[in-house]
Design an enzyme around this catalytic site. Structure first.
Site, PDB file in Angstrom:
ATOM      1  N   GLU A 223     -62.489 -64.363  34.743  1.00  0.00           N
ATOM      2  CA  GLU A 223     -63.707 -64.284  33.927  1.00  0.00           C
ATOM      3  C   GLU A 223     -64.123 -62.986  34.230  1.00  0.00           C
ATOM      4  O   GLU A 223     -64.596 -62.607  35.254  1.00  0.00           O
ATOM      5  CB  GLU A 223     -64.749 -65.345  34.133  1.00  0.00           C
ATOM      6  N   CYS A 257     -72.410 -60.258  32.125  1.00  0.00           N
ATOM      7  CA  CYS A 257     -71.155 -59.836  31.576  1.00  0.00           C
ATOM      8  C   CYS A 257     -71.125 -59.870  30.182  1.00  0.00           C
ATOM      9  O   CYS A 257     -70.148 -59.463  29.325  1.00  0.00           O
ATOM     10  CB  CYS A 257     -70.155 -60.565  32.242  1.00  0.00           C
TER      11      CYS A 257
END
Length: 475
Positions: A223, A257
């Site tokens: 991720e 993010c």
């Protein structure tokens, strides 16, 4: 080898013993019973309920959050929602999934078993230090794995708090915690053979994790992040667009993010968009965000210095101030940054918003084609057809029309990147699926009385005719 309880003291010196102890626990079947998994999940939930204030306070110290809103929303309630979803559905997820069986192998049944991957490594980042550690852990526990959880030393208050609390609520035979090690420990960690590695962090470290995992044929979930573009059409609700972009960009001080990394805006609306962004930033944080209790801080002085150096890469039209000693960087808007600027080539991960003018939507789409694939793409337009054109002609981990970062809130949607922004996905049931192998199982029934002889040699014209018909039947 006798099982040890490794979670209190994990170090480079004893890392091999810790990994072996976790593997031994798995082989002994400690984590396999559904009752064990459910008990651990319920105990983890109790940790949140019992220690809510302490957890919130730890995150506030690390990220300078003076009010609880952002911590409560992202760090407490989302993991609790994930726990509730998993506890409610665990029995159903663990039940073998029946699938149809072709006539060529009748009489038999076909099923998919959820088999634990084994002993897994989870490495979490500092920007959402509870959520991004605990949500993967929930899936690993539900899947029946033993786990080494490596927390980020940069969010040290949260990591030490979790390091203290988790062993009190989880079975120390099955789960180990590490919270202070740096690059050398991580390098050693990824050199071991794991049955799965789940890493959240930068693309550069993700590549190193991927390379190390490949040596052992270990599966990975990566991720990562990336340059998440926000495409703004000329046909928009200007006020709503600016308000949502400002919220999504400056939430957690831009250290998200999936946050808006930069804007590609139709040239006709850039001036009015900038003015509306200014207006909403000041509605959110006042004329001086440094004094706002709703505006948090950068994780470290070094990151604040890094971000302040970006101010010279374009025309600052709002903000552009920083106090690295206080880990403060003002909400900043920069127009038309240089093409080779770090603002357009590296993930910003902070409260600096570049805006690039484009002549039309097609120019915006074309500009993305040679760039690394982002974790998220956002498009604002009143036209559904325009939004569909953007979504269908770009690639990204996720896409959102007329909003930002909300994809993270839906547990029914898998969360993950593509290409440089990541590999694999999680959230909700997908978190569980990430940590299991769906093993195909065929159970042949009545094999003594219904053993069709045509399958066995010697073959003849009749058996050839039958096999052609049966295996091409689609049944």
């Amino acid at each position: 080898m006798s099982v040890v309880y490794p979670h209190h003291q994990v170090s480079e010196a004893n890392l091999g013993d810790v990994v072996e102890a976790l593997r031994q626990t798995f082989f002994e079947g400690v984590t396999l019973p559904p009752s064990f998994r459910l008990a651990q999940l319920k105990s983890l939930r109790k940790m949140f309920i019992d220690n809510k204030s302490r957890l919130i306070e730890a995150v506030q110290k690390d990220l300078g959050k003076q009010v609880e809103f952002e911590v409560l929303a992202s760090e407490i309630n989302l993991p609790l929602n994930e726990l509730d979803e998993t506890i409610k559905n665990l029995d159903k997820w663990l039940s073998p999934q029946s699938v149809s069986t072709p006539i060529s192998i009748h009489p038999a049944s076909s099923e998919l078993y959820a088999e634990p991957k084994g002993t897994v490594l989870i490495m979490s980042p500092w920007n959402y230090p509870i959520n991004l550690a605990i949500v993967p852990l929930i899936g690993a526990i539900a899947g029946g794995n033993t786990v080494l959880l490596k927390l980020s030393r940069h969010s040290i208050n949260t990591s030490l708090t979790l390091h203290d609390l988790l062993p009190r609520y989880l079975d120390g035979r099955a789960y180990a915690i590490e919270s202070t090690g740096g690059a050398s420990l991580i390098t050693k960690l990824i050199s071991y053979k794991w049955d799965h590695i789940f890493f959240t962090g930068s693309c550069s470290v993700g590549k190193l994790v991927y390379q190390a995992a490949a040596l052992h044929m270990t599966t990975v979930t990566l991720e990562l992040g990336g340059k998440n573009p926000c495409i703004v059409d000329s046909n928009i609700d200007l006020d709503l667009t600016a308000r949502r972009i400002a919220w999504g960009k400056f939430f957690n001080c831009g250290q998200t993010c999936i946050g808006v990394d930069y804007v590609l805006a139709h040239e006709s609306i850039v001036p009015s968009l900038v003015e509306k962004l200014r207006e909403h930033i000041e509605n959110f944080y006042g004329s001086d965000a440094k004094t706002s209790k709703s505006y948090c801080r950068i994780i470290s002085k070094d990151h604040a210095v890094r971000l302040s150096k970006l101010f010279d890469d374009g025309k600052v039209v709002y903000g552009g101030t920083a106090d690295p000693e206080e880990r403060y960087v003002a909400p900043t808007i920069i127009l038309e940054p240089r093409e080779n600027s770090l603002l357009l080539t590296d993930e910003i991960f902070g409260p600096v918003l570049p805006i690039v003018s484009v002549k039309n939507i097609d120019e915006a789409i074309l500009s993305l084609r040679d760039k690394p694939l982002p974790l998220a793409l956002y498009v604002f337009s009143k036209s559904s057809a325009t939004a569909e054109r953007v979504i269908n002609n770009t690639r990204s981990g996720a896409a959102v029309h007329n909003d930002v970062i909300v994809q993270f809130l839906n547990p029914k949607l898998p969360f993950g990147g593509v290409g440089e922004s990541g590999l694999g996905a999680y959230h909700g049931k997908q978190t569980f699926e990430t940590f299991v192998h769906r093993k195909p199982v065929i159970k042949s029934t009545k094999y003594n009385s219904l053993d069709i002889k045509l399958r066995y040699p010697p073959y003849n014209d009749k058996s050839t005719w039958v096999v052609d018909k049966v295996t091409r039947s689609g049944l």
